[in-house]
Design an enzyme around this catalytic site. Sequence first.
Site, PDB file in Angstrom:
ATOM      1  N   ILE A  14      31.820  38.480  45.431  1.00  0.00           N
ATOM      2  CA  ILE A  14      30.621  37.697  45.130  1.00  0.00           C
ATOM      3  C   ILE A  14      30.644  36.372  45.879  1.00  0.00           C
ATOM      4  O   ILE A  14      29.634  35.961  46.470  1.00  0.00           O
ATOM      5  CB  ILE A  14      30.523  37.455  43.609  1.00  0.00           C
ATOM      6  CG1 ILE A  14      30.264  38.770  42.870  1.00  0.00           C
ATOM      7  CG2 ILE A  14      29.409  36.449  43.294  1.00  0.00           C
ATOM      8  CD1 ILE A  14      30.429  38.661  41.360  1.00  0.00           C
ATOM      9  N   ASP A  53      44.451  26.324  46.193  1.00  0.00           N
ATOM     10  CA  ASP A  53      44.534  26.963  44.888  1.00  0.00           C
ATOM     11  C   ASP A  53      43.699  26.151  43.900  1.00  0.00           C
ATOM     12  O   ASP A  53      43.989  24.970  43.658  1.00  0.00           O
ATOM     13  CB  ASP A  53      45.994  27.003  44.447  1.00  0.00           C
ATOM     14  CG  ASP A  53      46.219  27.763  43.155  1.00  0.00           C
ATOM     15  OD1 ASP A  53      45.228  28.060  42.452  1.00  0.00           O
ATOM     16  OD2 ASP A  53      47.393  28.044  42.840  1.00  0.00           O
ATOM     17  N   VAL A  54      42.667  26.766  43.337  1.00  0.00           N
ATOM     18  CA  VAL A  54      41.784  26.019  42.431  1.00  0.00           C
ATOM     19  C   VAL A  54      42.504  25.569  41.174  1.00  0.00           C
ATOM     20  O   VAL A  54      42.023  24.670  40.463  1.00  0.00           O
ATOM     21  CB  VAL A  54      40.527  26.833  42.048  1.00  0.00           C
ATOM     22  CG1 VAL A  54      39.665  27.106  43.262  1.00  0.00           C
ATOM     23  CG2 VAL A  54      40.896  28.114  41.309  1.00  0.00           C
ATOM     24  N   ASN A  80      32.903  29.953  40.996  1.00  0.00           N
ATOM     25  CA  ASN A  80      32.985  31.415  41.040  1.00  0.00           C
ATOM     26  C   ASN A  80      34.418  31.936  40.920  1.00  0.00           C
ATOM     27  O   ASN A  80      34.607  33.094  40.553  1.00  0.00           O
ATOM     28  CB  ASN A  80      32.363  31.918  42.351  1.00  0.00           C
ATOM     29  CG  ASN A  80      32.504  33.410  42.529  1.00  0.00           C
ATOM     30  OD1 ASN A  80      31.893  34.201  41.808  1.00  0.00           O
ATOM     31  ND2 ASN A  80      33.351  33.821  43.470  1.00  0.00           N
ATOM     32  N   TYR A 144      40.312  37.898  28.676  1.00  0.00           N
ATOM     33  CA  TYR A 144      39.317  37.672  29.730  1.00  0.00           C
ATOM     34  C   TYR A 144      37.977  37.266  29.133  1.00  0.00           C
ATOM     35  O   TYR A 144      37.329  36.320  29.591  1.00  0.00           O
ATOM     36  CB  TYR A 144      39.156  38.941  30.570  1.00  0.00           C
ATOM     37  CG  TYR A 144      38.062  38.852  31.612  1.00  0.00           C
ATOM     38  CD1 TYR A 144      38.243  38.120  32.774  1.00  0.00           C
ATOM     39  CD2 TYR A 144      36.850  39.522  31.426  1.00  0.00           C
ATOM     40  CE1 TYR A 144      37.248  38.041  33.729  1.00  0.00           C
ATOM     41  CE2 TYR A 144      35.849  39.449  32.383  1.00  0.00           C
ATOM     42  CZ  TYR A 144      36.053  38.705  33.530  1.00  0.00           C
ATOM     43  OH  TYR A 144      35.057  38.623  34.478  1.00  0.00           O
ATOM     44  N   VAL A 177      30.767  45.070  38.869  1.00  0.00           N
ATOM     45  CA  VAL A 177      30.363  44.783  40.248  1.00  0.00           C
ATOM     46  C   VAL A 177      31.338  45.488  41.183  1.00  0.00           C
ATOM     47  O   VAL A 177      32.546  45.551  40.918  1.00  0.00           O
ATOM     48  CB  VAL A 177      30.362  43.264  40.527  1.00  0.00           C
ATOM     49  CG1 VAL A 177      29.863  42.970  41.934  1.00  0.00           C
ATOM     50  CG2 VAL A 177      29.502  42.524  39.499  1.00  0.00           C
TER      51      VAL A 177
END
Length: 243
Positions: A14, A53-54, A80, A144, A177
Amino acid sequence: MELTAVVTGAARGIGRDVVVRLRAAGYRVVAVDVDTAIAEQAEDGWVVPVVADVTADATPADTIGRALAEFGRLDLLVNNAARFLRRPILDTTDDDFDALIATNVRPAFRFARAALPHLEASRGCIVNTASISGLIGVANQSAYAMTKGAIVQLTRQLAIEYAGRGVRVNAVAPGAVDTGFMDEARAADPDPAASLAVTLSNHPIGRVSTPDEVARAIVFLAAPESAGITGTILSVDGGYIAR
């Protein structure tokens, strides 16, 4: 006027399609991902890939700062980046849980916090990637689903907090998805074909969404055509939660 976006989790799926769609809409993009494949998206003067790395403490502020240094403004944040886990709660370890919170929730909060003063200046917006798992119960996704529920509520809270300041905050909630997330989860199933059949039966349109379909929804929520929309969770799920 050239607009600027920051997109996290932009190397594949995505996120990658969001970058493509934003470029087509005229945005300049800072695309961040821990995957070094993000470097493939470099486009001189338009797309700046950042390998980071977020979950690292410095990444949110550094990435927003990079966008301002490169392009002088910030108009859109797309939160995202995420990881997926399908596992019964009794098989979910503390490390599993902590890793999901660290990737799916904390960065979205911290990127938003770093971005909001600049989005207020530009009257920009945030679009978060949530999930139908954050809206309804889905078996074997307790950890999750909690993280995506947090994204749903973060979206609504920030929408209310910043509505009077000219910043819109929305989210998309995809169903299944066609990305690596789904492939990896299905590969671990004892009967992948049966698992796919169940997934398809839960989506009234008879198929899973493509990354580009979700990306189109994200770009719509950032566009002037959605100027009256804030605090909305837009499901891109083939009718899953309408059943």
